[in-house]
Design a protein around this motif. Structure first.
Motif, PDB file in Angstrom:
ATOM      1  N   THR A  20       0.838  -1.135  -0.109  1.00 32.46           N
ATOM      2  CA  THR A  20      -0.079   0.063   0.306  1.00 32.46           C
ATOM      3  C   THR A  20       0.850   1.239  -0.123  1.00 32.46           C
ATOM      4  N   ILE A  21       0.577   2.245  -1.001  1.00 31.03           N
ATOM      5  CA  ILE A  21       1.241   3.460  -0.804  1.00 31.03           C
ATOM      6  C   ILE A  21       0.450   4.556  -0.260  1.00 31.03           C
ATOM      7  N   ARG A  22       0.696   5.244   0.717  1.00 30.18           N
ATOM      8  CA  ARG A  22      -0.296   6.299   1.378  1.00 30.18           C
ATOM      9  C   ARG A  22       0.632   7.615   1.040  1.00 30.18           C
ATOM     10  N   SER A  23      -0.398   8.555   0.846  1.00 33.64           N
ATOM     11  CA  SER A  23       0.337  10.156   0.972  1.00 33.64           C
ATOM     12  C   SER A  23       0.589  10.429   2.171  1.00 33.64           C
ATOM     13  N   GLY A  24       1.852  10.926   2.269  1.00 34.79           N
ATOM     14  CA  GLY A  24       1.953  11.858   3.616  1.00 34.79           C
ATOM     15  C   GLY A  24       1.586  13.248   3.576  1.00 34.79           C
ATOM     16  N   SER A  25       1.669  13.672   4.937  1.00 31.09           N
ATOM     17  CA  SER A  25       1.022  15.410   4.996  1.00 31.09           C
ATOM     18  C   SER A  25       1.944  16.240   4.127  1.00 31.09           C
ATOM     19  N   ASP A  26       3.257  15.832   4.120  1.00 34.45           N
ATOM     20  CA  ASP A  26       4.140  16.429   3.562  1.00 34.45           C
ATOM     21  C   ASP A  26       4.205  16.330   1.955  1.00 34.45           C
ATOM     22  N   GLY A  27       3.193  15.762   1.302  1.00 29.80           N
ATOM     23  CA  GLY A  27       3.312  15.716  -0.061  1.00 29.80           C
ATOM     24  C   GLY A  27       4.211  14.523  -0.521  1.00 29.80           C
ATOM     25  N   GLY A  28       4.864  13.827   0.351  1.00 26.57           N
ATOM     26  CA  GLY A  28       5.584  12.516  -0.214  1.00 26.57           C
ATOM     27  C   GLY A  28       4.674  11.192  -0.016  1.00 26.57           C
ATOM     28  N   SER A  29       5.396  10.061  -0.069  1.00 27.26           N
ATOM     29  CA  SER A  29       4.393   9.072  -0.008  1.00 27.26           C
ATOM     30  C   SER A  29       5.096   7.928   0.780  1.00 27.26           C
ATOM     31  N   THR A  30       4.440   7.068   1.524  1.00 22.56           N
ATOM     32  CA  THR A  30       5.297   5.943   2.242  1.00 22.56           C
ATOM     33  C   THR A  30       4.792   4.807   1.644  1.00 22.56           C
ATOM     34  N   VAL A  31       5.467   3.601   1.580  1.00 19.32           N
ATOM     35  CA  VAL A  31       5.094   2.349   0.965  1.00 19.32           C
ATOM     36  C   VAL A  31       5.099   1.529   2.339  1.00 19.32           C
ATOM     37  N   THR A  32       4.048   0.981   2.370  1.00 18.14           N
ATOM     38  CA  THR A  32       3.723  -0.150   3.178  1.00 18.14           C
ATOM     39  C   THR A  32       3.520  -1.401   2.862  1.00 18.14           C
ATOM     40  N   ASP A  33       4.061  -2.578   3.838  1.00 19.68           N
ATOM     41  CA  ASP A  33       3.634  -3.893   3.410  1.00 19.68           C
ATOM     42  C   ASP A  33       2.049  -4.158   4.003  1.00 19.68           C
ATOM     43  N   GLY A  34       1.300  -4.775   3.011  1.00 17.36           N
ATOM     44  CA  GLY A  34      -0.219  -5.197   3.411  1.00 17.36           C
ATOM     45  C   GLY A  34      -1.188  -4.417   2.778  1.00 17.36           C
ATOM     46  N   ALA A  35      -2.252  -4.627   3.064  1.00 18.19           N
ATOM     47  CA  ALA A  35      -3.449  -4.290   2.295  1.00 18.19           C
ATOM     48  C   ALA A  35      -3.975  -2.795   2.981  1.00 18.19           C
TER      49      ALA A  35
END
Lengths: 414, 116
Positions: B55-70
């Protein structure tokens, strides 16, 4: 509706036409607009026109037809004038059947409107709200008041439901023969809910919300015209009439609740009872007898009993036995247990009630506690009765019912 | 005509621990479903379990984080989908009722949004 300066007989005629013909006018206008909001607007315009026109021109012989013509003309005008009304999400309207030599049945547009409002893809709350709004012509604030929610909440609920009808493409059509039983059940559930909410308001100062009871009766009568051969429809109409027939005896002069056992039966509406009993008989001809037919039959036995003590309890128990088989709800089981107690004595009734004490659905239901209390009182178990009345009291917010239970508690003390 | 996405939810853990024959039977059910509704089907796939999801989530700083899982950890997980064409919701629901599913499984019917 504006009625300033209008002739009172015209105002009354428009009000009558609003109660009797709103659904007809709106349903026929939806066919032109393919949009519920616009159709409502045009129907409201037609009623406003009636108020200003009927005084000079006279009240038309067929007010519904007059109003429909005006509403549809208004819709066509608006659609011509404003290209914006070419909605992105028009309702999917089933074409009017071309009259064939096979004589295909003419389907009233009201039936399409009912099945759209009571579509199972909408939440039951939304179905009820749409039905009162679109079929009964209640304003959003009236619907909100009926269900004790704020007007913005109700407005949001109605808007959301209309949006789903348009975007999910819930069709404006009558169900196929195969779908009909399930879809009719969903419509009847809504009408029954309107009735029960009105018959014993869940909260508030009034025991009966006569406006809702009357709307439920109107809806049931409309369904009887539109689906004349459905025994379940006849059963629900009979149930509403037979239960409502006892209303004059349900409240004492001072507004207090009078139990069925203590009611002055001369105050019951005999004409309604005779109509209801007739309908209940017809409804029972359906095989197997439907839920509402059985409920109507039970109401009929009560209505025809000369006194509480002379009620045919064995008959009522056997009707409940049949009802529990097709509709195994805990509330029905509770009513059956009460009838068993009346047929065979409070001790038998109490053990029938206690068999239901683990029913999670009855946990918050005041009638289980108040029925137990009643049997305990009749068995002379004063202390246990007191506890049970206290439990019932903790579970109801209807002021009239609370008052009644407090009265019972005082009697135990006295 | 409108398009609807039928989202199939099931209990992944139960499916994973089921006997192989159960999986084979389910596959056969899907083949039958696809044959019956061939005219309406516009697409569809089964998905690998959520353990394979990222799962890719957008962070508050405009960047994005990649995490394992649904995206959402739930007992009932999205296991597959069909895209169907139907005249209206009633027809789409009738097709959705035929979608093979595990006991306790569910099919969510979502109209496809059309931008005009």
């Amino acid at each position: 509706m504006e009625g300033a300066g209008a002739d009172p007989s015209v105002v009354a005629a428009v009000a009558d036409a609003h109660r009797g013909e709103w659904a007809f006018v709106l349903a026929a206008t939806v066919r032109v607009t393919a949009d519920l909001d616009l159709a409502e607007e045009c129907a409201q315009h037609a009623y406003a026109q009636a108020l200003t026109n009927w005084g000079a021109a006279g009240i038309p012989d067929r007010p519904g037809a007059w109003l429909t013509t005006v509403a549809r003309r208004q819709a066509i005008d608006l659609l011509r004038r404003e290209a914006t009304f070419q909605r992105a999400l028009p309702l999917l309207i089933e074409p009017e059947p071309v009259p064939t030599d096979e004589g295909s049945p003419v389907v009233d547009d009201r039936l399409r409107l009912i099945f759209t409002c009571c579509h199972p893809a909408l939440s039951v709350d939304a179905q009820v709200a749409l039905t009162l709004r679109l079929l009964c012509g209640l304003s959003t604030s009236e619907v909100a008041r009926s269900f004790l929610v704020s007007e913005p909440t109700m407005a949001a609920r109605i808007t959301r439901a209309k949006k789903k009808i348009a975007s999910a493409h819930i069709p404006y059509r009558t169900p196929t023969a195969r779908e009909l039983p399930e879809r009719t059940a969903s419509v009847l559930h809504v009408v029954h809910l309107v009735f029960t909410t009105g018959h014993t308001a869940p909260a508030g100062a009034e025991l009966v919300r006569h406006d809702l009871v009357r709307r439920a009766l109107d809806l049931a009568r409309m369904l009887r015209v539109l689906l004349p051969d459905d025994p379940e429809v006849i059963g629900l109409l009979a149930l509403i009439i037979l239960t409502g027939a006892r209303d004059p005896g349900r409240l004492a002069e001072d507004g207090r609740l009078v139990l069925l056992s203590d009611q002055d039966r001369t105050r019951w509406n005999r004409a309604a009872i005779s109509e209801g009993v007739d309908l209940a008989r017809q409804a029972l001809l359906g095989r197997p007898p439907s839920r509402f037919a059985l409920m109507a039959a039970i109401a009929a036995v009560h209505d025809e009993a000369p006194t509480w003590d002379d009620t045919d309890w064995a008959q009522i128990v056997s009707l409940y036995d049949a009802l529990v088989r097709i509709w195994p709800s805990p509330v029905v089981a509770l009513n059956r247990a009460v009838a068993v107690g009346l047929a065979e004595g409070p001790a038998v009734g109490l053990s029938a009630l206690d068999a239901l004490s683990d029913e999670p659905q009855l946990a918050g239901y005041p009638y289980l506690a108040s029925s137990r209390a009643d049997f305990l009182r009749r068995m002379g178990s004063v202390e246990e009765a007191r506890v049970a009345y206290g439990e019932a009291l903790a579970l109801t917010d209807n002021l009239v019912e609370r008052d009644f239970l407090q009265g019972r508690l005082r009697e135990l003390d006295g | 005509m409108s398009e609807y996405l039928l989202l199939i939810f099931n209990d992944e853990a139960a499916a994973a621990s089921a006997a192989p024959a159960v999986g084979t039977a389910m596959l056969e059910e899907h083949v039958k479903f696809q044959q019956k509704h061939a005219d309406a089907l516009r697409g569809g796939n089964a998905l690998q379990p959520t353990a394979t999801a990222t799962t890719i989530r957008s962070g508050s700083d405009g960047g994005s984080t990649v995490t394992d899982g649904a995206f959402a950890e739930t007992k009932e997980a999205l296991g597959g989908y069909y895209l169907v064409e139907a005249a209206d919701l009633d027809q789409a629901l009738a097709i959705a009722k035929d979608v093979p599913r595990d006991d306790g499984g569910a099919v969510e019917v979502r109209p496809i949004r059309v931008f005009s």
